[in-house]
Scaffold this motif. Structure first.
Motif, PDB file in Angstrom:
ATOM      1  N   GLU A  64       1.848  -1.022  -6.838  1.00  0.00           N
ATOM      2  CA  GLU A  64       1.782  -2.107  -7.827  1.00  0.00           C
ATOM      3  C   GLU A  64       0.455  -2.838  -7.735  1.00  0.00           C
ATOM      4  O   GLU A  64      -0.150  -3.192  -8.757  1.00  0.00           O
ATOM      5  CB  GLU A  64       2.947  -3.065  -7.619  1.00  0.00           C
ATOM      6  N   ARG A  65      -0.026  -3.068  -6.521  1.00  0.00           N
ATOM      7  CA  ARG A  65      -1.293  -3.776  -6.338  1.00  0.00           C
ATOM      8  C   ARG A  65      -2.454  -3.004  -6.966  1.00  0.00           C
ATOM      9  O   ARG A  65      -3.377  -3.597  -7.534  1.00  0.00           O
ATOM     10  CB  ARG A  65      -1.552  -3.980  -4.847  1.00  0.00           C
ATOM     11  N   LEU A  66      -2.403  -1.658  -6.872  1.00  0.00           N
ATOM     12  CA  LEU A  66      -3.473  -0.820  -7.409  1.00  0.00           C
ATOM     13  C   LEU A  66      -3.279  -0.477  -8.884  1.00  0.00           C
ATOM     14  O   LEU A  66      -4.122   0.197  -9.482  1.00  0.00           O
ATOM     15  CB  LEU A  66      -3.566   0.474  -6.593  1.00  0.00           C
ATOM     16  N   PRO A 100       4.669  -1.635  -2.882  1.00  0.00           N
ATOM     17  CA  PRO A 100       3.781  -2.805  -2.974  1.00  0.00           C
ATOM     18  C   PRO A 100       2.323  -2.419  -3.208  1.00  0.00           C
ATOM     19  O   PRO A 100       1.622  -3.049  -4.009  1.00  0.00           O
ATOM     20  CB  PRO A 100       3.970  -3.498  -1.621  1.00  0.00           C
ATOM     21  N   MET A 101       1.848  -1.365  -2.545  1.00  0.00           N
ATOM     22  CA  MET A 101       0.476  -0.920  -2.733  1.00  0.00           C
ATOM     23  C   MET A 101       0.285  -0.291  -4.108  1.00  0.00           C
ATOM     24  O   MET A 101      -0.741  -0.495  -4.767  1.00  0.00           O
ATOM     25  CB  MET A 101       0.086   0.072  -1.638  1.00  0.00           C
ATOM     26  N   ALA A 143      -5.968   3.875  -2.149  1.00  0.00           N
ATOM     27  CA  ALA A 143      -5.994   2.882  -1.065  1.00  0.00           C
ATOM     28  C   ALA A 143      -7.094   3.196  -0.056  1.00  0.00           C
ATOM     29  O   ALA A 143      -7.354   2.395   0.845  1.00  0.00           O
ATOM     30  CB  ALA A 143      -4.642   2.828  -0.366  1.00  0.00           C
ATOM     31  N   THR A 150      -1.602   6.681  -4.926  1.00  0.00           N
ATOM     32  CA  THR A 150      -1.584   5.429  -4.166  1.00  0.00           C
ATOM     33  C   THR A 150      -2.315   5.578  -2.842  1.00  0.00           C
ATOM     34  O   THR A 150      -3.153   4.739  -2.479  1.00  0.00           O
ATOM     35  CB  THR A 150      -0.135   4.971  -3.920  1.00  0.00           C
ATOM     36  N   THR A 182       4.753   0.541 -11.617  1.00  0.00           N
ATOM     37  CA  THR A 182       5.526  -0.678 -11.391  1.00  0.00           C
ATOM     38  C   THR A 182       6.885  -0.322 -10.814  1.00  0.00           C
ATOM     39  O   THR A 182       7.333   0.831 -10.889  1.00  0.00           O
ATOM     40  CB  THR A 182       5.723  -1.446 -12.693  1.00  0.00           C
TER      41      THR A 182
END
Length: 297
Positions: A245-247, A242-243, A191, A187, A251
């Protein structure tokens, strides 16, 4: 008498601020996690600051100060005859740092400013610039460092402490622990941030025009049911969720954050594991006597 501290200003010539979102976010939970982290690694950071030569009466600039852990450590070392200015781009973080400075009685010689590091400038000269877990989040750490050390007097101190995340391990290897390490590292890296800044500190110092640093490495290890590391890992993933999941890395259902610390503990206890979090690499050097702050753009 209360000291007159540095007056931060935004430089008209400063680079554009970093558009990337901070991987861990700025939630109230994340601010609490930073306090937990600060308590766990306080002794390692204090050791680096002492080795670097932070002492009573010094004026110290702490960049990327977060909720103030490193600033308050520096304030303890410089005492009321010194001064510490902490800078962070999160207003919530600096507000918490200010409250903590009041609670510890160090508010008279410790202040905080909310500013992006690439836009920060001030009219003061410092005896030292320090930071912990900040260079890893900068788009061009050597360029930012080169500009920031322009606020440090010739012969002053530059000291930073960063993670070497690839060296995280557990023995015996635990499947859940290994998944957590991957979720965290993937992550942060995807990011857009550096997961091995600790190993890159000599290169970063050199690219900033600084002499080769002295260095030391230290890290947390734990085993058994009473170790705080399971909760620390879980809280780190809670902030990163949150990051992640976004990437598309993991989950909430896969991670199972509400029971993660308990499951990590159970795995470690059953395997009699030694859990080792990423080493913290400290590096420090002194500004060359010929350094001319006017050369730093």
């Amino acid at each position: 008498m209360e000291k007159r501290l540095a007056n931060p200003v935004v430089s008209a010539d400063a680079p554009a601020t970093d558009p990337r979102p901070y991987a861990l976010g700025y939630s109230s939970h994340e601010l609490q996690r930073l306090e937990l982290q600060g308590a766990l690694i306080r002794d390692f950071t204090e050791d680096v600051l002492r080795r670097a030569g932070i002492r009573p009466g010094m004026r110290v600039l702490d960049v990327g100060c977060g909720v103030g852990d490193v600033s308050l450590l520096a304030a303890k070392l410089v005492g009321p005859r010194g001064m510490v200015l902490g800078v962070d781009r999160s207003a919530d973080a600096t507000a918490m740092a200010e409250r903590r400075a009041v609670e510890t009685g160090r508010c008279y010689w410790t202040r905080f400013a909310t500013e992006d590091l690439d836009a920060f400038a001030c009219d003061e000269t410092f005896d030292a610039v320090i930071g912990r877990l900040v260079l890893m989040y900068l788009p061009d750490p050597s360029a930012t460092l080169r500009r920031l050390v322009g606020h440090v007097r010739p012969g002053g101190i530059v000291a930073f402490q960063e993670l070497a995340m690839p060296l995280t391990r557990s023995f015996p290897e635990g499947p859940l622990f290994s998944r957590c390490v991957s979720w965290i590292s993937d992550t942060i890296e995807r990011a857009g941030f550096e997961i091995d800044m600790g190993s890159r500190l000599p290169m970063t110092f050199a690219a900033a025009g600084l002499p080769a640093p002295q260095m030391i490495s230290a890290g947390l290890a734990g085993s058994g049911p009473a170790s705080p590391l399971y909760n620390y890992i879980s809280q780190t993933l809670r902030s990163l969720l949150p990051m992640a999941e976004r990437l598309g890395i993991a989950t909430a259902e896969e991670i199972g954050i509400d029971t993660l610390a308990e499951r990590l503990c159970r795995e470690a206890v059953e395997q009699r594991s030694c859990v080792m979090t990423p080493p913290l690499v400290g590096a420090w050097t002194t500004m060359p006597g010929w350094w001319d702050a006017a050369r730093v753009e």
